[in-house]
Design an enzyme around this catalytic site. Structure first.
Site, PDB file in Angstrom:
ATOM      1  N   TYR A 334     -50.906  -3.043  49.480  1.00  0.00           N
ATOM      2  CA  TYR A 334     -50.023  -4.170  49.784  1.00  0.00           C
ATOM      3  C   TYR A 334     -49.668  -4.319  51.254  1.00  0.00           C
ATOM      4  O   TYR A 334     -48.555  -4.680  51.589  1.00  0.00           O
ATOM      5  CB  TYR A 334     -48.761  -4.183  48.905  1.00  0.00           C
ATOM      6  CG  TYR A 334     -48.217  -2.855  48.426  1.00  0.00           C
ATOM      7  CD1 TYR A 334     -48.231  -2.557  47.063  1.00  0.00           C
ATOM      8  CD2 TYR A 334     -47.682  -1.917  49.296  1.00  0.00           C
ATOM      9  CE1 TYR A 334     -47.729  -1.356  46.590  1.00  0.00           C
ATOM     10  CE2 TYR A 334     -47.174  -0.724  48.837  1.00  0.00           C
ATOM     11  CZ  TYR A 334     -47.206  -0.445  47.485  1.00  0.00           C
ATOM     12  OH  TYR A 334     -46.706   0.744  47.022  1.00  0.00           O
ATOM     13  N   CYS A 361     -65.801   4.229  52.299  1.00  0.00           N
ATOM     14  CA  CYS A 361     -66.761   3.133  52.314  1.00  0.00           C
ATOM     15  C   CYS A 361     -66.129   1.868  51.744  1.00  0.00           C
ATOM     16  O   CYS A 361     -66.524   1.374  50.680  1.00  0.00           O
ATOM     17  CB  CYS A 361     -68.001   3.524  51.519  1.00  0.00           C
ATOM     18  SG  CYS A 361     -68.696   5.048  52.131  1.00  0.00           S
TER      19      CYS A 361
END
Ligand SMILES: *Cc1c(COP(=O)(O)O)cnc(C)c1O
Length: 431
Positions: A334, A361
């Site tokens: 968030y 990744c």
């Protein structure tokens, strides 16, 4: 420094926490590393406890263990006389293993399993906070099968918007947590519980969100809850005395966040409750609060080692660290704010605009974008502040990155309280 008073800069210009040089901690224990200030944690526990002095109904803080839980944290909360809020069998198990007194444990959660309810009941936790009617029915059946009486409270949605990030706003009606007030759902649940012989109602609970800076939403929630308690007590001729107002007290993540004094914040809410009870001829309830972040958040910093520093001309500077979303998923979740600094140059001006990138990744694996830090170089230690809550407890092992160790510092000394995960532990359950 601004995040907690035990964060300082020494003569060499190095960042210190409780008198421990962070560059030395990084060298001794390796990075990424969570570092927690024990004195900050204990100070916060005491400040919350002290806030109840002089309040006629009495009360106490329950530590919201989900913010940071390990054996040592349970022991500290127990020593400081706090109660404990747990939301899963795993958190309860940790509390049991730490020897936490079960008569101060409150079991939360919006979808507890049958196994977890049984575990809570058989371990005699003080209170099971019911979230829904299915759970009430399930608990009643388990309690009767076990020949036990379950002490419960109800999680109520008081319908208060706590002006915080939408993902962590839970007091409103469109929330997966709890019983609604305005639809009569909560009232019906109480009625059902009263018809169950092995259920004892001890209180009502609400939690209106997290990272709340203002007392107003708490005062409003308290008023709605007191109204409800008054209503059920008089309609059903019962005498429920506990009001749990949950947690959600804010901490500083950036310099522009306001300072926060928890005891006066809590006192203001308690004064409101006293006034309300006075005006409505009610006896003041016992009040519980559930601080999590506000006890552990500012106590913690995370130390990383800087790897690649990449300049994309006209775009931005990526500063890559040896951790990221695995040890701190709050930015990818968030876009949480954080403040960082180069630990060996903490006395230098922050004149470098950095996007701090993790090593997973995932393009979104960032800790902060376009934030000001000191000039970083390969091998420098980077510190991120206010990571004591919802970092270690949310850590994951994506890309098979082992979870970092947690070191507790206390007035110049340091000790490991959670070991760094090993590669062997990563494959432990693989067959
Ligand atoms: C998350 C939560 C808390 C703690 O919230 P903080 O923002 O960490 O203070 C307390 N009570 C309940 C029920 C929660 O879900």
């Amino acid at each position: 420094m601004i995040f907690n008073k035990y964060i300082t800069v020494n003569e060499e210009g190095h960042l210190c926490i409780e008198g421990c040089d962070t560059t030395k901690l990084a060298k001794e224990y390796g990075t990424p590393l969570y570092v927690m200030s024990e004195t900050t944690i204990r100070d916060n526990c005491r400040m919350f406890t002290k806030a109840f002095e002089g309040y006629s109904g009495g009360g106490m803080p329950l530590f919201a263990s989900k913010s940071f839980i390990c054996l040592e944290m349970c022991r500290i909360a127990a020593q400081e006389g706090l109660g404990l809020d747990v939301v899963s069998g795993g958190e309860l198990f940790t509390a049991i293993k730490a020897g936490f007194p079960m008569d101060r444990v409150y079991f939360h959660g919006n979808n507890k399993t049958e196994q977890e309810l049984k575990m809570a009941l058989l371990n005699d936790v003080h209170c099971i906070v019911l979230d829904n009617i299915d759970e009430l029915n399930m608990l009643s059946a388990i309690a009767s099968a076990e020949g036990k009486k379950a002490r419960v409270s109800f999680r109520i949605k008081p319908g208060v918007d706590a002006h915080t990030h939408e993902f962590i706003r839970t007091g409103q009606i469109d929330s997966k947590f709890g019983f609604a007030l305005e639809t009569g759902e909560a009232f019906e649940a109480v009625k059902t519980a009263l018809s169950c012989d092995n259920i004892e109602i001890i209180g009502f609970h609400c939690h209106i969100g997290s990272q709340i800076f203002d007392t107003a939403p708490f005062e409003l929630a308290a008023e709605k809850m007191l109204n409800f308690i008054h209503e059920v007590n008089s309609k059903f001729a019962i005498d429920v005395k506990v009001l749990n107002l949950g947690g959600g007290f804010a901490i500083k993540y950036t310099e522009s966040d306001p300072d926060f004094i928890y005891d006066s914040f809590v006192k203001k809410i308690l004064n409101k409750i006293e006034r309300y009870c006075d005006e409505n001829g009610m006896i003041c309830p016992q009040v519980l609060i559930e601080p999590g972040r506000s006890i552990t958040g500012a106590a913690g910093i995370t130390l990383y080692t800087v790897g690649a520093v990449k300049n994309i001309p006209g775009i931005r500077n990526y500063v890559s660290i040896d951790g990221g979303m695995c040890d701190n998923p709050r930015y990818i979740l968030y876009k949480a704010d954080y403040t960082a600094c180069v630990a060996s140059k903490a006395d230098k001006p922050k004149d470098f605009e950095a996007t701090i990138a993790g090593r997973c990744c995932e393009t979104g694996d960032l800790i902060q974008e376009n934030t000001m830090i000191q000039q970083p170089n390969h091998g420098d230690i980077l510190a991120v502040f206010s990571t004591g809550a919802y970092n270690f407890s949310m850590a994951m092992t994506y890309n098979r990155l082992p979870r970092p160790a947690v070191v507790m510092v206390n007035k110049g000394t340091s000790r490991v309280i959670v070991e760094r995960q090993t590669y062997m532990q990563l494959i432990e359950n693989d067959i």
